[in-house]
Design a protein around this motif. Structure first.
Motif, mmCIF file in Angstrom:
data_model
loop_
_atom_site.group_PDB
_atom_site.id
_atom_site.type_symbol
_atom_site.label_atom_id
_atom_site.label_comp_id
_atom_site.label_asym_id
_atom_site.label_seq_id
_atom_site.Cartn_x
_atom_site.Cartn_y
_atom_site.Cartn_z
ATOM 1 N N HIS A 186 -7.056 5.914 5.283
ATOM 2 C CA HIS A 186 -8.046 4.843 5.358
ATOM 3 C C HIS A 186 -7.985 4.160 6.722
ATOM 4 O O HIS A 186 -7.062 4.380 7.506
ATOM 5 C CB HIS A 186 -7.823 3.826 4.228
ATOM 6 N N GLN A 187 -8.983 3.313 6.931
ATOM 7 C CA GLN A 187 -9.079 2.584 8.191
ATOM 8 C C GLN A 187 -7.775 1.848 8.478
ATOM 9 O O GLN A 187 -7.191 1.216 7.604
ATOM 10 C CB GLN A 187 -10.248 1.591 8.116
ATOM 11 N N ALA A 188 -7.321 1.921 9.726
ATOM 12 C CA ALA A 188 -6.042 1.307 10.103
ATOM 13 C C ALA A 188 -6.061 -0.199 9.855
ATOM 14 O O ALA A 188 -7.083 -0.877 10.038
ATOM 15 C CB ALA A 188 -5.755 1.594 11.575
ATOM 16 N N ILE A 189 -4.913 -0.707 9.445
ATOM 17 C CA ILE A 189 -4.746 -2.146 9.208
ATOM 18 C C ILE A 189 -3.719 -2.648 10.217
ATOM 19 O O ILE A 189 -2.518 -2.438 10.048
ATOM 20 C CB ILE A 189 -4.262 -2.424 7.772
ATOM 21 N N THR A 190 -4.205 -3.294 11.276
ATOM 22 C CA THR A 190 -3.303 -3.764 12.332
ATOM 23 C C THR A 190 -3.204 -5.277 12.387
ATOM 24 O O THR A 190 -2.312 -5.813 13.035
ATOM 25 C CB THR A 190 -3.773 -3.248 13.705
ATOM 26 N N GLU A 191 -4.111 -5.983 11.678
ATOM 27 C CA GLU A 191 -4.106 -7.449 11.633
ATOM 28 C C GLU A 191 -4.251 -7.896 10.183
ATOM 29 O O GLU A 191 -4.904 -7.217 9.372
ATOM 30 C CB GLU A 191 -5.260 -8.025 12.467
ATOM 31 N N PRO A 192 -3.662 -9.050 9.821
ATOM 32 C CA PRO A 192 -3.763 -9.524 8.431
ATOM 33 C C PRO A 192 -5.195 -9.612 7.913
ATOM 34 O O PRO A 192 -5.463 -9.288 6.750
ATOM 35 C CB PRO A 192 -3.100 -10.902 8.489
ATOM 36 N N GLU A 193 -6.137 -10.031 8.752
ATOM 37 C CA GLU A 193 -7.523 -10.178 8.321
ATOM 38 C C GLU A 193 -8.125 -8.845 7.879
ATOM 39 O O GLU A 193 -9.022 -8.810 7.029
ATOM 40 C CB GLU A 193 -8.369 -10.778 9.450
ATOM 41 N N GLN A 194 -7.636 -7.750 8.461
ATOM 42 C CA GLN A 194 -8.201 -6.434 8.144
ATOM 43 C C GLN A 194 -7.865 -5.972 6.731
ATOM 44 O O GLN A 194 -8.520 -5.065 6.208
ATOM 45 C CB GLN A 194 -7.719 -5.404 9.170
ATOM 46 N N ALA B 122 0.844 -1.197 0.000
ATOM 47 C CA ALA B 122 0.000 0.000 0.000
ATOM 48 C C ALA B 122 0.874 1.240 0.000
ATOM 49 O O ALA B 122 2.009 1.225 0.484
ATOM 50 C CB ALA B 122 -0.913 0.007 1.219
ATOM 51 N N ALA B 123 0.338 2.317 -0.552
ATOM 52 C CA ALA B 123 1.039 3.599 -0.509
ATOM 53 C C ALA B 123 0.875 4.206 0.878
ATOM 54 O O ALA B 123 -0.182 4.070 1.505
ATOM 55 C CB ALA B 123 0.452 4.539 -1.554
ATOM 56 N N PRO B 124 1.906 4.879 1.401
ATOM 57 C CA PRO B 124 1.767 5.539 2.707
ATOM 58 C C PRO B 124 0.569 6.474 2.766
ATOM 59 O O PRO B 124 -0.130 6.547 3.780
ATOM 60 C CB PRO B 124 3.089 6.302 2.841
ATOM 61 N N SER B 125 0.303 7.182 1.662
ATOM 62 C CA SER B 125 -0.834 8.113 1.641
ATOM 63 C C SER B 125 -2.157 7.370 1.795
ATOM 64 O O SER B 125 -3.097 7.875 2.418
ATOM 65 C CB SER B 125 -0.827 8.916 0.341
ATOM 66 N N GLN C 131 -8.562 -7.469 4.162
ATOM 67 C CA GLN C 131 -9.690 -7.815 3.302
ATOM 68 C C GLN C 131 -10.828 -6.801 3.352
ATOM 69 O O GLN C 131 -11.784 -6.900 2.570
ATOM 70 C CB GLN C 131 -10.204 -9.210 3.659
ATOM 71 N N GLU C 132 -10.734 -5.835 4.237
ATOM 72 C CA GLU C 132 -11.740 -4.776 4.272
ATOM 73 C C GLU C 132 -11.400 -3.656 3.295
ATOM 74 O O GLU C 132 -12.130 -2.666 3.204
ATOM 75 C CB GLU C 132 -11.846 -4.198 5.694
ATOM 76 N N HIS C 133 -10.310 -3.816 2.552
ATOM 77 C CA HIS C 133 -9.843 -2.774 1.640
ATOM 78 C C HIS C 133 -9.909 -3.271 0.193
ATOM 79 O O HIS C 133 -9.916 -4.477 -0.068
ATOM 80 C CB HIS C 133 -8.406 -2.385 2.001
ATOM 81 N N PRO C 134 -9.949 -2.352 -0.771
ATOM 82 C CA PRO C 134 -10.036 -2.735 -2.181
ATOM 83 C C PRO C 134 -8.706 -3.281 -2.714
ATOM 84 O O PRO C 134 -7.625 -2.853 -2.297
ATOM 85 C CB PRO C 134 -10.416 -1.436 -2.882
ATOM 86 N N LEU C 135 -8.822 -4.195 -3.660
ATOM 87 C CA LEU C 135 -7.660 -4.881 -4.231
ATOM 88 C C LEU C 135 -7.331 -4.335 -5.612
ATOM 89 O O LEU C 135 -8.222 -4.088 -6.432
ATOM 90 C CB LEU C 135 -7.951 -6.382 -4.333
ATOM 91 N N VAL C 136 -6.052 -4.181 -5.880
ATOM 92 C CA VAL C 136 -5.550 -3.865 -7.222
ATOM 93 C C VAL C 136 -4.838 -5.104 -7.740
ATOM 94 O O VAL C 136 -3.845 -5.555 -7.146
ATOM 95 C CB VAL C 136 -4.565 -2.669 -7.191
ATOM 96 N N TYR C 137 -5.347 -5.663 -8.852
ATOM 97 C CA TYR C 137 -4.745 -6.913 -9.353
ATOM 98 C C TYR C 137 -5.193 -7.133 -10.797
ATOM 99 O O TYR C 137 -5.748 -6.245 -11.446
ATOM 100 C CB TYR C 137 -5.165 -8.077 -8.454
ATOM 101 N N PHE C 138 -4.937 -8.337 -11.300
ATOM 102 C CA PHE C 138 -5.302 -8.682 -12.670
ATOM 103 C C PHE C 138 -6.818 -8.698 -12.855
ATOM 104 O O PHE C 138 -7.575 -8.950 -11.901
ATOM 105 C CB PHE C 138 -4.741 -10.061 -13.051
ATOM 106 N N VAL C 139 -7.259 -8.492 -14.099
ATOM 107 C CA VAL C 139 -8.668 -8.636 -14.436
ATOM 108 C C VAL C 139 -9.025 -10.117 -14.291
ATOM 109 O O VAL C 139 -8.464 -10.967 -14.990
ATOM 110 C CB VAL C 139 -8.946 -8.161 -15.875
ATOM 111 N N GLU C 140 -9.936 -10.411 -13.380
ATOM 112 C CA GLU C 140 -10.209 -11.814 -13.037
ATOM 113 C C GLU C 140 -10.651 -12.636 -14.239
ATOM 114 O O GLU C 140 -10.186 -13.761 -14.443
ATOM 115 C CB GLU C 140 -11.286 -11.867 -11.952
#
Length: 302
Positions: free
Chosen positions: A176-184, A168-171, A186-195
């Protein structure tokens, strides 16, 4: 006979470029001349040698036999001239490869820098895409694929392992909502290949470990994934060696969210014996050996 050989080599050029215009431009011929000479070859063969598929010209079953003969002629001519001229015994020739674009930009770039020091007359032409191995290597000398390929008529060898990680970018993290655990994550949007356009298991499997992540942006280029992530479009699932070189990104939970992937080379035995192909593959092997730690990008302490 010389004219027949020229027309066979022209047929090979059309397949490699996918169009009459591309073949003509590379050889200094008009579209009309290319069309006329291909028609002459097909008339002599008594059957169609090329068919239009997906906007490009591809060989028919009989056409593949003609292409194989043209490749043999090209390889023979290359070996006869490899020691001629002012470069002594230097290897020369054009090598064509299908390579994932991130690997092509970083690894192949370094490999060709090395190759230029020893074999300056070797030229590489790349088509860049991450895809499954093709059954027929028509118009290319080798391909680098992601994941162990299933091949029957061709040969494959493992080239290198690498890692995908979440970045993730520092900005983005600041706004955005803090991410302190790996499970969290998944509450954020993904940038990846077109499925819908990605059928490589080693590239689709990591997403199954993140079932709740919605995709904010899909793209067919891993280099674009890096730039989208740097711009704050979401959490990027990125090749670690590309993300680390790009800089300006924070790797998230490397001990928990690192996914191993591998690169393989697929070619035909006769093509790998070509001096120019052998030289390119040697340069690539040497480069990935030097970059092995960077490619794997293991978490600290692993």
């Amino acid at each position: 006979m010389g004219h027949d050989v020229d027309n066979l080599l022209l047929l090979l050029s059309v397949v490699r470029h996918g169009s009459y215009a591309g073949a003509g431009a590379s050889l200094g011929l008009s579209h009309t001349t290319v069309s006329r000479r291909i028609a002459a070859v097909e008339k002599s063969a008594g059957a169609r040698l090329l068919v239009r598929a997906g906007g490009v010209w591809e060989p028919t079953e009989l056409g593949r036999e003609f292409i194989a003969a043209a490749e043999d002629i090209e390889h023979t001519l290359g070996s006869l001239t490899s020691g001629v001229g002012g470069q002594g015994g230097s290897v020369r020739g054009v090598v064509r490869a299908l390579v994932p674009e991130g690997f092509g930009g970083l690894v192949i770039g370094e490999a060709m820098r090395r190759l230029g020091e020893t074999h300056p007359l070797v030229r590489l032409e790349m088509i860049n895409a991450a895809r499954r191995a093709r059954a027929n290597l028509v118009g290319i000398d080798f391909e680098v694929v992601v994941g162990r390929p299933e091949v029957s008529r061709n040969e494959a060898f493992h080239l290198a392992d690498y890692s995908l990680g979440l970045y993730a970018a520092p900005s983005y993290l600041e706004t955005h909502q803090a991410i302190t655990e790996p499970e969290q994550v998944q509450e954020h949007p993904l940038v990846y290949f077109v499925e819908s356009m990605q059928d490589v298991p080693e590239l689709t499997n990591p997403v199954r470990h993140l079932p709740r992540m919605r995709q904010s942006v899909g793209a067919t280029s891993s280099m674009v994934h890096v730039e989208l992530t740097r711009a704050g479009a979401g959490i990027g699932l990125l090749p670690c060696y590309m993300a680390e070189r790009a800089g300006g990104l924070v790797r998230l939970f490397p001990d928990d969210l690192t996914f191993p992937v591998s690169y393989w080379v697929v070619s035909r035995p006769d093509l790998m014996r070509r001096p120019a192909v052998h030289a390119v593959l040697d340069a690539i092997r040497g480069t990935v050996d030097d970059m092995r730690d960077e490619l794997i990008a293991a978490p600290q302490g692993a």
